[in-house]
Design a protein around this motif. Structure first.
Motif: not given
Length: 221
Positions: A136-148
């Protein structure tokens, strides 16, 4: 607030000066050398980055070593090949720092002159579609730039040490009830050839790793 930035690195000597030179204020680079045969580690150290050596080959192994070396509350991940602009890191880290999301991914937008092979783009699109249906996550790309948040990511206990690491992060975050978001970032002409998506063989290997993660069989080697 300071933010550590984990940069998995394999033979990126040519790209590192541009990448590290564009690191924003309060963002501290941690370059994880994953078996480079060029001068990547030396160049990174000379340019002021913290350098971590991870002899176990694998994208996930490098990311995890950087995670363990990080000390800030919020951390970022990004490729070290100059395909992503470090100056856009605040766009990705901002919602986490502001408490609006627990995981933010940069959705890559192809910039003029950049190359994103059709086989890689198609595989990424299918994977994102499956992720939307499953989490259900609104993702369109498994992008390599990320933060958490660092402590929260450690608590997820990611097990994959290969190319499935980014996918496992999203799956476990969704299962833990994290708010997941994405924001657009530029996808630039990279320096050198991609070790993964630059060849059909590399892409197929990555797809195999991600299929194992989808099936709950994370790769440790």
């Amino acid at each position: 607030m300071r933010v550590d930035v984990v940069l998995p690195c394999l033979d990126e000597e040519a790209a590192l000066p541009w990448v590290l030179g564009r690191m924003p204020d309060r963002f501290r680079p941690i370059v994880v050398d994953n078996g480079s045969t060029d001068g990547s580690a030396r160049v990174a150290a000379e340019l002021g980055a913290t350098v971590v050596t991870e002899p176990r080959r694998g994208f996930g192994a490098a990311c995890h070593a950087g995670l363990l070396a990080a000390t800030t509350d919020v951390i970022c991940f990004m490729d070290a090949d100059a395909s992503l602009d470090p100056r856009q890191l605040p766009l990705v880290a901002g919602p986490v720092l502001d408490g609006e999301a627990e995981l933010v991914l940069g959705r890559r937008v192809l910039a003029p002159g950049a190359s994103w092979p059709v086989h890689a783009r198609l595989g990424n699109g299918v994977l994102a579609w499956r992720l939307r249906r499953r989490t259900g996550a609104p993702l369109h790309d498994l992008g390599p730039m990320r933060a958490c948040r660092r402590a929260d990511l450690v608590a997820l206990g990611l097990a994959d040490r290969r190319c499935g690491y980014p996918l496992e992060m999203v799956l476990r975050a969704a299962s833990a009830g994290w708010r997941i978001a994405e924001t657009e970032v530029d996808y630039l002409p990279r320096t050198g050839r991609s070790k993964v998506t630059g060849t059909v063989r590399g892409t197929l290997r990555a797809i195999g790793d991600m299929r194992r993660v989808m099936a709950g069989r994370e790769g440790r080697a």
